[in-house]
Design a protein around this motif. Structure first.
Motif, PDB file in Angstrom:
ATOM      1  N   ALA A 189       0.833  -1.203   0.000  1.00 12.78           N
ATOM      2  CA  ALA A 189       0.000   0.000   0.000  1.00 12.78           C
ATOM      3  C   ALA A 189       0.867   1.252   0.000  1.00 12.78           C
ATOM      4  O   ALA A 189       0.576   2.228  -0.670  1.00 12.78           O
ATOM      5  CB  ALA A 189      -0.928  -0.005   1.216  1.00 12.78           C
ATOM      6  N   ALA A 190       1.996   1.214   0.737  1.00 15.27           N
ATOM      7  CA  ALA A 190       2.903   2.371   0.774  1.00 15.27           C
ATOM      8  C   ALA A 190       3.504   2.635  -0.594  1.00 15.27           C
ATOM      9  O   ALA A 190       3.654   3.775  -1.010  1.00 15.27           O
ATOM     10  CB  ALA A 190       4.003   2.133   1.806  1.00 15.27           C
ATOM     11  N   GLU A 191       3.867   1.545  -1.328  1.00 10.67           N
ATOM     12  CA  GLU A 191       4.424   1.734  -2.665  1.00 10.67           C
ATOM     13  C   GLU A 191       3.400   2.329  -3.609  1.00 10.67           C
ATOM     14  O   GLU A 191       3.722   3.146  -4.465  1.00 10.67           O
ATOM     15  CB  GLU A 191       4.928   0.399  -3.205  1.00 10.67           C
ATOM     16  N   GLU A 192       2.128   1.889  -3.478  1.00  7.90           N
ATOM     17  CA  GLU A 192       1.081   2.430  -4.354  1.00  7.90           C
ATOM     18  C   GLU A 192       0.820   3.899  -4.057  1.00  7.90           C
ATOM     19  O   GLU A 192       0.507   4.673  -4.945  1.00  7.90           O
ATOM     20  CB  GLU A 192      -0.195   1.623  -4.181  1.00  7.90           C
ATOM     21  N   ARG A 193       0.948   4.263  -2.772  1.00  6.82           N
ATOM     22  CA  ARG A 193       0.675   5.658  -2.410  1.00  6.82           C
ATOM     23  C   ARG A 193       1.805   6.593  -2.823  1.00  6.82           C
ATOM     24  O   ARG A 193       1.611   7.778  -2.966  1.00  6.82           O
ATOM     25  CB  ARG A 193       0.447   5.771  -0.889  1.00  6.82           C
ATOM     26  N   HIS A 194       3.023   6.067  -3.014  1.00  7.88           N
ATOM     27  CA  HIS A 194       4.171   6.923  -3.310  1.00  7.88           C
ATOM     28  C   HIS A 194       4.907   6.457  -4.569  1.00  7.88           C
ATOM     29  O   HIS A 194       6.061   6.059  -4.515  1.00  7.88           O
ATOM     30  CB  HIS A 194       5.135   6.925  -2.122  1.00  7.88           C
ATOM     31  N   PRO A 195       4.242   6.484  -5.760  1.00  6.96           N
ATOM     32  CA  PRO A 195       4.938   6.093  -6.986  1.00  6.96           C
ATOM     33  C   PRO A 195       5.816   7.209  -7.537  1.00  6.96           C
ATOM     34  O   PRO A 195       6.632   7.014  -8.394  1.00  6.96           O
ATOM     35  CB  PRO A 195       3.786   5.799  -7.948  1.00  6.96           C
ATOM     36  N   GLY A 196       5.635   8.444  -7.017  1.00  5.99           N
ATOM     37  CA  GLY A 196       6.300   9.609  -7.575  1.00  5.99           C
ATOM     38  C   GLY A 196       7.810   9.562  -7.620  1.00  5.99           C
ATOM     39  O   GLY A 196       8.404   9.829  -8.641  1.00  5.99           O
ATOM     40  N   PRO A 197       8.468   9.242  -6.519  1.00  4.46           N
ATOM     41  CA  PRO A 197       9.941   9.323  -6.511  1.00  4.46           C
ATOM     42  C   PRO A 197      10.619   8.540  -7.612  1.00  4.46           C
ATOM     43  O   PRO A 197      11.585   9.004  -8.198  1.00  4.46           O
ATOM     44  CB  PRO A 197      10.290   8.775  -5.120  1.00  4.46           C
ATOM     45  N   SER A 198      10.119   7.337  -7.961  1.00  2.00           N
ATOM     46  CA  SER A 198      10.769   6.546  -8.998  1.00  2.00           C
ATOM     47  C   SER A 198      10.641   7.224 -10.360  1.00  2.00           C
ATOM     48  O   SER A 198      11.592   7.255 -11.131  1.00  2.00           O
ATOM     49  CB  SER A 198      10.174   5.137  -9.045  1.00  2.00           C
ATOM     50  N   TRP A 199       9.461   7.798 -10.652  1.00  2.00           N
ATOM     51  CA  TRP A 199       9.288   8.501 -11.927  1.00  2.00           C
ATOM     52  C   TRP A 199      10.129   9.767 -11.972  1.00  2.00           C
ATOM     53  O   TRP A 199      10.747  10.089 -12.987  1.00  2.00           O
ATOM     54  CB  TRP A 199       7.809   8.851 -12.131  1.00  2.00           C
ATOM     55  N   ARG A 200      10.160  10.473 -10.855  1.00  2.00           N
ATOM     56  CA  ARG A 200      10.968  11.697 -10.826  1.00  2.00           C
ATOM     57  C   ARG A 200      12.442  11.367 -10.985  1.00  2.00           C
ATOM     58  O   ARG A 200      13.185  12.078 -11.662  1.00  2.00           O
ATOM     59  CB  ARG A 200      10.718  12.456  -9.523  1.00  2.00           C
ATOM     60  N   ARG A 201      12.857  10.280 -10.350  1.00  2.00           N
ATOM     61  CA  ARG A 201      14.254   9.877 -10.448  1.00  2.00           C
ATOM     62  C   ARG A 201      14.611   9.533 -11.894  1.00  2.00           C
ATOM     63  O   ARG A 201      15.652   9.933 -12.415  1.00  2.00           O
ATOM     64  CB  ARG A 201      14.518   8.678  -9.539  1.00  2.00           C
ATOM     65  N   THR A 202      13.708   8.784 -12.551  1.00  2.00           N
ATOM     66  CA  THR A 202      13.947   8.423 -13.955  1.00  2.00           C
ATOM     67  C   THR A 202      14.017   9.662 -14.843  1.00  2.00           C
ATOM     68  O   THR A 202      14.887   9.782 -15.709  1.00  2.00           O
ATOM     69  CB  THR A 202      12.828   7.493 -14.455  1.00  2.00           C
ATOM     70  N   ALA A 203      13.098  10.602 -14.596  1.00  2.00           N
ATOM     71  CA  ALA A 203      13.086  11.831 -15.395  1.00  2.00           C
ATOM     72  C   ALA A 203      14.355  12.640 -15.164  1.00  2.00           C
ATOM     73  O   ALA A 203      14.943  13.191 -16.106  1.00  2.00           O
ATOM     74  CB  ALA A 203      11.856  12.664 -15.049  1.00  2.00           C
ATOM     75  N   LEU A 204      14.804  12.720 -13.901  1.00  2.00           N
ATOM     76  CA  LEU A 204      16.017  13.474 -13.599  1.00  2.00           C
ATOM     77  C   LEU A 204      17.244  12.845 -14.246  1.00  2.00           C
ATOM     78  O   LEU A 204      18.093  13.537 -14.812  1.00  2.00           O
ATOM     79  CB  LEU A 204      16.210  13.558 -12.080  1.00  2.00           C
ATOM     80  N   VAL A 205      17.334  11.499 -14.168  1.00  2.00           N
ATOM     81  CA  VAL A 205      18.479  10.806 -14.779  1.00  2.00           C
ATOM     82  C   VAL A 205      18.466  11.008 -16.297  1.00  2.00           C
ATOM     83  O   VAL A 205      19.493  11.288 -16.915  1.00  2.00           O
ATOM     84  CB  VAL A 205      18.465   9.312 -14.428  1.00  2.00           C
ATOM     85  N   GLY A 206      17.275  10.865 -16.906  1.00  2.00           N
ATOM     86  CA  GLY A 206      17.168  11.064 -18.348  1.00  2.00           C
ATOM     87  C   GLY A 206      17.529  12.478 -18.755  1.00  2.00           C
ATOM     88  O   GLY A 206      18.254  12.695 -19.726  1.00  2.00           O
ATOM     89  N   GLY A 207      17.031  13.468 -17.987  1.00  2.00           N
ATOM     90  CA  GLY A 207      17.351  14.852 -18.292  1.00  2.00           C
ATOM     91  C   GLY A 207      18.837  15.143 -18.146  1.00  2.00           C
ATOM     92  O   GLY A 207      19.429  15.869 -18.950  1.00  2.00           O
ATOM     93  N   ALA A 208      19.460  14.559 -17.115  1.00  2.00           N
ATOM     94  CA  ALA A 208      20.899  14.755 -16.906  1.00  2.00           C
ATOM     95  C   ALA A 208      21.702  14.148 -18.052  1.00  2.00           C
ATOM     96  O   ALA A 208      22.693  14.728 -18.503  1.00  2.00           O
ATOM     97  CB  ALA A 208      21.325  14.137 -15.574  1.00  2.00           C
ATOM     98  N   CYS A 209      21.265  12.977 -18.534  1.00  2.00           N
ATOM     99  CA  CYS A 209      21.967  12.328 -19.656  1.00  2.00           C
ATOM    100  C   CYS A 209      21.882  13.178 -20.913  1.00  2.00           C
ATOM    101  O   CYS A 209      22.874  13.357 -21.629  1.00  2.00           O
ATOM    102  CB  CYS A 209      21.386  10.936 -19.911  1.00  2.00           C
ATOM    103  N   VAL A 210      20.687  13.690 -21.207  1.00  2.00           N
ATOM    104  CA  VAL A 210      20.512  14.531 -22.395  1.00  2.00           C
ATOM    105  C   VAL A 210      21.356  15.796 -22.281  1.00  2.00           C
ATOM    106  O   VAL A 210      22.025  16.216 -23.233  1.00  2.00           O
ATOM    107  CB  VAL A 210      19.025  14.877 -22.596  1.00  2.00           C
ATOM    108  N   ALA A 211      21.345  16.421 -21.084  1.00  2.00           N
ATOM    109  CA  ALA A 211      22.140  17.626 -20.890  1.00  2.00           C
ATOM    110  C   ALA A 211      23.631  17.343 -21.070  1.00  2.00           C
ATOM    111  O   ALA A 211      24.356  18.133 -21.686  1.00  2.00           O
ATOM    112  CB  ALA A 211      21.881  18.202 -19.490  1.00  2.00           C
ATOM    113  N   PHE A 212      24.068  16.193 -20.553  1.00  2.00           N
ATOM    114  CA  PHE A 212      25.483  15.827 -20.703  1.00  2.00           C
ATOM    115  C   PHE A 212      25.837  15.639 -22.171  1.00  2.00           C
ATOM    116  O   PHE A 212      26.884  16.110 -22.637  1.00  2.00           O
ATOM    117  CB  PHE A 212      25.765  14.544 -19.920  1.00  2.00           C
ATOM    118  N   LEU A 213      24.959  14.950 -22.919  1.00  2.00           N
ATOM    119  CA  LEU A 213      25.234  14.711 -24.339  1.00  2.00           C
ATOM    120  C   LEU A 213      25.257  16.023 -25.121  1.00  2.00           C
ATOM    121  O   LEU A 213      26.090  16.205 -26.019  1.00  2.00           O
ATOM    122  CB  LEU A 213      24.184  13.764 -24.920  1.00  2.00           C
TER     123      LEU A 213
END
Length: 286
Positions: free
Chosen positions: A53-77
């Motif tokens: 139930a805790a994982e279902e209530r807090h899905p945000g951090p994993s998506w935000r983390r993925t978006a941040l990593v992807g954005g950092a990779c694009v910026a680096f490239l």
């Protein structure tokens, strides 16, 4: 009689106590699937449910983390392509057989940053604005930004002002085509251009030019299919490319994987002497 009543009331309590510590211990513990005993009761059963139930209530951090990593990779490239190595898509056959249509090359943008200058035989990418093409008005800034980003990652064709050619003459050189044997000469020395497309002549257009200081005379390897310095002899820049318009040197072919290699070098200009200190006389444009 009072004693008997008290004894009767104590009977249930006595029965419970008589079960002993061992039986009480068994009632307080259960065995798991592995045979190990663990704590029993509602709390143990509810733990996995609470975690899910805790994982279902807090899905945000994993998506935000993925978006941040992807954005950092694009910026680096993007930073990498702006300052160090930039991929370019080859859209035409003007540099065949060295570079083929659809090749993605990696351009070394540091090659001429620390006092080095383009040398005869280098394959370079340059901005042809002012030499090969006229200055064009800026279009939609948003569309231009998206295109520039895609081109910087090698996902779109380069700007129409970007060209890839081979350096044939540098500042002070006299480049002539052709001599009595049909060869191109630089400073009087014939050049054996083994990189030229099989069946092509060094040039179907005769010319005799002297390259001004800080300029380059460039030609494609597929001479019959290349629009290069020869086509701009009558323009304001005379077909010469300013050195400061060079983006970098094409050093590697990165795609397709079957063509992964360095861009082949050449020793065709090894015997070419340096231009005379006083410079050549003015060449006649052919």
């Amino acid at each position: 009689m009072d004693t008997e009543a008290q004894h009767t009331e104590r009977d249930p309590s006595s029965d419970t106590d008589s079960s002993g510590p061992e039986e009480g211990s068994r009632s307080a513990r259960v065995s798991d699937d592995s045979g190990h005993e663990g704590p029993a009761g509602p709390a143990a059963a509810e733990e996995p449910l609470e975690s899910a139930a805790a994982e279902e209530r807090h899905p945000g951090p994993s998506w935000r983390r993925t978006a941040l990593v992807g954005g950092a990779c694009v910026a680096f490239l993007l930073l990498l392509s702006h300052f160090v190595i930039q991929p370019f898509l080859i859209p035409s056959g003007s540099m065949e057989p060295t570079l083929q249509v659809g090749d993605r090359i990696l351009v070394n943008k540091l090659a001429y940053r620390f006092g080095n200058e383009p040398a005869r035989g280098d394959v370079v990418v340059f901005d042809g604005t002012g030499s090969f093409v006229e200055e064009q008005p800026r279009g939609n800034p948003v569309t231009g930004l998206l295109h520039d980003g895609a081109a910087a990652l090698g996902l779109a064709e380069p700007d129409e002002t970007d060209f890839v050619k081979r350096v044939v003459g540098t500042g002070g050189d006299r480049v002539v085509c052709c001599d009595k044997d049909g060869r191109l000469t630089v400073n009087g020395a014939p050049v054996e251009e083994r990189y030229v497309m099989l069946g092509d002549r060094p040039s179907s257009v005769p010319f005799d030019i002297v390259v001004p200081p800080d300029r380059l005379w460039v030609m494609g390897d597929h001479r019959s299919q290349s629009s290069d310095s020869r086509d701009h002899l009558g323009s304001a820049g005379g077909g010469m490319v300013p050195v400061d318009k060079v983006v970098g040197r094409a050093d590697w072919i990165a795609w397709p994987f079957g063509r992964w290699s360095t861009v082949p070098g050449t020793d065709a200009f090894t015997a070419v002497p340096a231009p005379p200190a006083g410079g050549h006389g003015a060449g006649a444009h052919g």
